[in-house]
Scaffold this motif. Structure first.
Motif, PDB file in Angstrom:
ATOM      1  N   PRO A   1       0.809  -1.232   0.000  1.00 40.88           N
ATOM      2  CA  PRO A   1       0.000   0.000   0.000  1.00 40.88           C
ATOM      3  C   PRO A   1       0.835   1.272   0.000  1.00 40.88           C
ATOM      4  O   PRO A   1       0.340   2.336  -0.381  1.00 40.88           O
ATOM      5  CB  PRO A   1      -0.815  -0.122   1.295  1.00 40.88           C
ATOM      6  N   GLU A   2       2.104   1.175   0.426  1.00 37.60           N
ATOM      7  CA  GLU A   2       2.969   2.352   0.440  1.00 37.60           C
ATOM      8  C   GLU A   2       3.410   2.756  -0.964  1.00 37.60           C
ATOM      9  O   GLU A   2       3.919   3.869  -1.170  1.00 37.60           O
ATOM     10  CB  GLU A   2       4.203   2.085   1.305  1.00 37.60           C
ATOM     11  N   MET A   3       3.225   1.855  -1.929  1.00 37.70           N
ATOM     12  CA  MET A   3       3.677   2.120  -3.292  1.00 37.70           C
ATOM     13  C   MET A   3       2.558   2.612  -4.197  1.00 37.70           C
ATOM     14  O   MET A   3       2.678   2.590  -5.432  1.00 37.70           O
ATOM     15  CB  MET A   3       4.316   0.855  -3.882  1.00 37.70           C
ATOM     16  N   VAL A   4       1.444   3.042  -3.621  1.00 33.79           N
ATOM     17  CA  VAL A   4       0.352   3.653  -4.380  1.00 33.79           C
ATOM     18  C   VAL A   4      -0.151   4.877  -3.618  1.00 33.79           C
ATOM     19  O   VAL A   4       0.034   4.982  -2.406  1.00 33.79           O
ATOM     20  CB  VAL A   4      -0.824   2.673  -4.603  1.00 33.79           C
ATOM     21  N   ASP A   5      -0.761   5.807  -4.342  1.00 27.63           N
ATOM     22  CA  ASP A   5      -1.471   6.911  -3.705  1.00 27.63           C
ATOM     23  C   ASP A   5      -2.920   6.480  -3.524  1.00 27.63           C
ATOM     24  O   ASP A   5      -3.570   6.078  -4.498  1.00 27.63           O
ATOM     25  CB  ASP A   5      -1.412   8.170  -4.563  1.00 27.63           C
ATOM     26  N   SER A   6      -3.427   6.532  -2.297  1.00 30.78           N
ATOM     27  CA  SER A   6      -4.763   6.012  -2.001  1.00 30.78           C
ATOM     28  C   SER A   6      -5.727   7.117  -1.605  1.00 30.78           C
ATOM     29  O   SER A   6      -5.358   8.043  -0.870  1.00 30.78           O
ATOM     30  CB  SER A   6      -4.687   4.981  -0.856  1.00 30.78           C
ATOM     31  N   TYR A   7      -6.969   6.982  -2.088  1.00 31.44           N
ATOM     32  CA  TYR A   7      -8.043   7.912  -1.747  1.00 31.44           C
ATOM     33  C   TYR A   7      -9.328   7.105  -1.538  1.00 31.44           C
ATOM     34  O   TYR A   7      -9.401   5.921  -1.881  1.00 31.44           O
ATOM     35  CB  TYR A   7      -8.252   8.939  -2.860  1.00 31.44           C
ATOM     36  N   THR A   8     -10.317   7.758  -0.981  1.00 33.19           N
ATOM     37  CA  THR A   8     -11.620   7.135  -0.765  1.00 33.19           C
ATOM     38  C   THR A   8     -12.681   7.983  -1.436  1.00 33.19           C
ATOM     39  O   THR A   8     -12.667   9.219  -1.323  1.00 33.19           O
ATOM     40  CB  THR A   8     -11.933   7.020   0.743  1.00 33.19           C
ATOM     41  N   VAL A   9     -13.591   7.336  -2.173  1.00 29.05           N
ATOM     42  CA  VAL A   9     -14.664   8.066  -2.849  1.00 29.05           C
ATOM     43  C   VAL A   9     -15.967   7.883  -2.068  1.00 29.05           C
ATOM     44  O   VAL A   9     -16.316   6.781  -1.646  1.00 29.05           O
ATOM     45  CB  VAL A   9     -14.824   7.601  -4.315  1.00 29.05           C
ATOM     46  N   THR A  10     -16.663   8.989  -1.847  1.00 26.58           N
ATOM     47  CA  THR A  10     -17.890   8.981  -1.049  1.00 26.58           C
ATOM     48  C   THR A  10     -19.052   9.586  -1.828  1.00 26.58           C
ATOM     49  O   THR A  10     -18.873  10.103  -2.942  1.00 26.58           O
ATOM     50  CB  THR A  10     -17.689   9.804   0.239  1.00 26.58           C
ATOM     51  N   GLY A  11     -20.218   9.556  -1.203  1.00 21.38           N
ATOM     52  CA  GLY A  11     -21.382  10.183  -1.814  1.00 21.38           C
ATOM     53  C   GLY A  11     -21.180  11.672  -2.019  1.00 21.38           C
ATOM     54  O   GLY A  11     -21.702  12.257  -2.992  1.00 21.38           O
ATOM     55  N   GLU A  12     -20.437  12.303  -1.126  1.00 24.49           N
ATOM     56  CA  GLU A  12     -20.140  13.734  -1.278  1.00 24.49           C
ATOM     57  C   GLU A  12     -19.357  13.993  -2.568  1.00 24.49           C
ATOM     58  O   GLU A  12     -19.574  15.004  -3.252  1.00 24.49           O
ATOM     59  CB  GLU A  12     -19.356  14.247  -0.075  1.00 24.49           C
ATOM     60  N   ASP A  13     -18.463  13.076  -2.917  1.00 30.03           N
ATOM     61  CA  ASP A  13     -17.716  13.213  -4.173  1.00 30.03           C
ATOM     62  C   ASP A  13     -18.646  13.057  -5.372  1.00 30.03           C
ATOM     63  O   ASP A  13     -18.484  13.742  -6.392  1.00 30.03           O
ATOM     64  CB  ASP A  13     -16.603  12.164  -4.245  1.00 30.03           C
ATOM     65  N   LEU A  14     -19.604  12.149  -5.242  1.00 30.88           N
ATOM     66  CA  LEU A  14     -20.577  11.955  -6.312  1.00 30.88           C
ATOM     67  C   LEU A  14     -21.329  13.258  -6.575  1.00 30.88           C
ATOM     68  O   LEU A  14     -21.553  13.644  -7.724  1.00 30.88           O
ATOM     69  CB  LEU A  14     -21.558  10.843  -5.929  1.00 30.88           C
ATOM     70  N   ALA A  15     -21.702  13.941  -5.497  1.00 28.35           N
ATOM     71  CA  ALA A  15     -22.396  15.219  -5.629  1.00 28.35           C
ATOM     72  C   ALA A  15     -21.474  16.287  -6.211  1.00 28.35           C
ATOM     73  O   ALA A  15     -21.882  17.111  -7.051  1.00 28.35           O
ATOM     74  CB  ALA A  15     -22.931  15.660  -4.268  1.00 28.35           C
ATOM     75  N   LYS A  16     -20.215  16.264  -5.796  1.00 25.26           N
ATOM     76  CA  LYS A  16     -19.257  17.283  -6.236  1.00 25.26           C
ATOM     77  C   LYS A  16     -18.936  17.181  -7.720  1.00 25.26           C
ATOM     78  O   LYS A  16     -18.922  18.192  -8.440  1.00 25.26           O
ATOM     79  CB  LYS A  16     -17.968  17.155  -5.423  1.00 25.26           C
ATOM     80  N   TYR A  17     -18.672  15.978  -8.177  1.00 22.49           N
ATOM     81  CA  TYR A  17     -18.167  15.824  -9.546  1.00 22.49           C
ATOM     82  C   TYR A  17     -19.262  15.677 -10.595  1.00 22.49           C
ATOM     83  O   TYR A  17     -19.077  16.124 -11.737  1.00 22.49           O
ATOM     84  CB  TYR A  17     -17.214  14.631  -9.617  1.00 22.49           C
ATOM     85  N   ILE A  18     -20.364  15.049 -10.249  1.00 23.61           N
ATOM     86  CA  ILE A  18     -21.391  14.830 -11.276  1.00 23.61           C
ATOM     87  C   ILE A  18     -22.790  15.207 -10.811  1.00 23.61           C
ATOM     88  O   ILE A  18     -23.775  14.889 -11.478  1.00 23.61           O
ATOM     89  CB  ILE A  18     -21.391  13.362 -11.767  1.00 23.61           C
ATOM     90  N   GLY A  19     -22.882  15.883  -9.655  1.00 24.60           N
ATOM     91  CA  GLY A  19     -24.191  16.333  -9.194  1.00 24.60           C
ATOM     92  C   GLY A  19     -25.094  15.216  -8.726  1.00 24.60           C
ATOM     93  O   GLY A  19     -26.320  15.340  -8.780  1.00 24.60           O
ATOM     94  N   GLY A  20     -24.515  14.116  -8.233  1.00 26.66           N
ATOM     95  CA  GLY A  20     -25.307  12.971  -7.787  1.00 26.66           C
ATOM     96  C   GLY A  20     -25.774  13.109  -6.351  1.00 26.66           C
ATOM     97  O   GLY A  20     -25.617  14.157  -5.713  1.00 26.66           O
ATOM     98  N   ASN A  21     -26.344  12.019  -5.844  1.00 27.20           N
ATOM     99  CA  ASN A  21     -26.884  11.989  -4.487  1.00 27.20           C
ATOM    100  C   ASN A  21     -25.748  11.846  -3.475  1.00 27.20           C
ATOM    101  O   ASN A  21     -25.006  10.853  -3.471  1.00 27.20           O
ATOM    102  CB  ASN A  21     -27.862  10.816  -4.357  1.00 27.20           C
ATOM    103  N   ALA A  22     -25.616  12.827  -2.580  1.00 29.42           N
ATOM    104  CA  ALA A  22     -24.531  12.825  -1.596  1.00 29.42           C
ATOM    105  C   ALA A  22     -24.650  11.687  -0.593  1.00 29.42           C
ATOM    106  O   ALA A  22     -23.685  11.374   0.115  1.00 29.42           O
ATOM    107  CB  ALA A  22     -24.484  14.160  -0.860  1.00 29.42           C
ATOM    108  N   LYS A  23     -25.819  11.054  -0.508  1.00 31.61           N
ATOM    109  CA  LYS A  23     -26.013   9.964   0.440  1.00 31.61           C
ATOM    110  C   LYS A  23     -25.794   8.593  -0.198  1.00 31.61           C
ATOM    111  O   LYS A  23     -26.040   7.562   0.433  1.00 31.61           O
ATOM    112  CB  LYS A  23     -27.416  10.036   1.038  1.00 31.61           C
TER     113      LYS A  23
END
Length: 302
Positions: A63-85
């Protein structure tokens, strides 16, 4: 399919199997210092156990050899206007590639990505402006697969690569149209991917200047592929590609990628899959081969 073609295919399969047994594959390939380490985006609703399973699916040994992130409902709303929940489970690993390499998408767990195919991802990502990357998508549970697209957007954003928000939203709409057509029209995912790809290719060649041009191109491709849609489904396509025209997306820049998608979905598989007796024999052959290998090692250790 003639006998020589069948023999060639069997030989290719045997050689592929032997390569798996005799050629070791290293998970510790050198890091491209110019492009950076792979980026992994995990679905935000994965349990700890599911995240560990996803790491294995995405072949993340360190895991130290990759950059890691987590995608949430808030990201869905941010990037494509989806449901934050929204609950997010599908995950992706993105490896940036050199310019001219192109985009390649594979789904490691097709049994768990129930609506979106790799060709659908590729088409949508090209619409969003993603190029020159290798993308692997996986989920440890059954999901539609839509959250992986948002995760890829987040990965690019986090790494400082700006994607146009309108194009991202349009790419998501394209994915929704594609999956809706599969569910509502009786078409296969391959037919839908081919249709969307052919329309994009026609747009790149004809450069439509009006809504009427888009309507004509859509109908021409439907006729060419001998596909009949309801007026409502046909209008979905027209509306989608009219938005692409208004955003002035230049598909000439990714023409080779569109050709790749078209060749994948067309393929040469129809005759092969129809020849069920042939593939039954191939299956029996490999069963006997694996049995022989098992017996060999069993006797060796005895």
């Amino acid at each position: 399919m003639n006998r020589s073609m069948k023999l060639t295919m069997v030989f290719t399969l045997i050689m592929s199997l032997l390569l798996v047994f005799v050629i070791p594959v290293s998970a510790d390939e050198g890091i491209n210092e110019k492009l950076g380490v792979p980026i992994v985006v995990y679905g935000g609703n994965l349990t700890d156990e599911q995240k560990v399973e996803t790491e294995k699916l995405l072949e993340i040994s360190d895991p130290e050899m990759v950059d890691s992130y987590t995608v949430t409902g808030e990201d869905l709303a941010k990037y494509i206007g989806g449901n934050a929940k929204s609950r997010m489970f599908s995950s992706a690993k993105i490896t940036m590639e050199e310019n001219g390499t192109g985009l390649n998408v594979s789904i490691i767990t097709p049994e768990n990505i129930t609506e979106v195919t790799s060709e659908m991802y590729m088409n949508a990502l090209l619409t969003a402006g993603v190029e020159n990357a290798t993308v692997i998508v996986a989920s440890p549970v059954k999901v539609t697969g839509h959250s992986a697209l948002t995760g890829i957007y987040k990965a690019y954003d986090a790494e400082g690569v700006e994607l146009d928000k309108e194009r991202m939203e349009l790419a998501n709409e394209e994915l929704n149209v594609a999956t809706d057509l599969v569910k509502d029209s009786g078409l296969t995912s391959e037919q839908v991917s081919e249709l969307i790809t052919q329309i994009k290719q026609a747009i790149a060649e004809q450069k439509p200047a009006s809504l009427e041009d888009i309507e004509r191109i859509v109908q021409e491709q439907l006729d060419k592929l001998e596909i009949t849609l309801s007026e409502a489904d046909r209008q979905l396509l027209i509306d989608l590609f009219e938005k692409m025209r208004n955003l002035n997306i230049d598909f000439n820049q990714v023409k080779n990628q569109l050709n790749d998608i078209a060749s994948k979905v067309k393929g040469q598989l129809e005759d092969i899959l129809a020849d069920e007796g042939f593939w039954d024999n191939v299956g029996n052959f490999f069963k006997q081969l694996f049995d022989a290998i098992g017996n060999f090692f069993s006797n060796l250790f005895k």
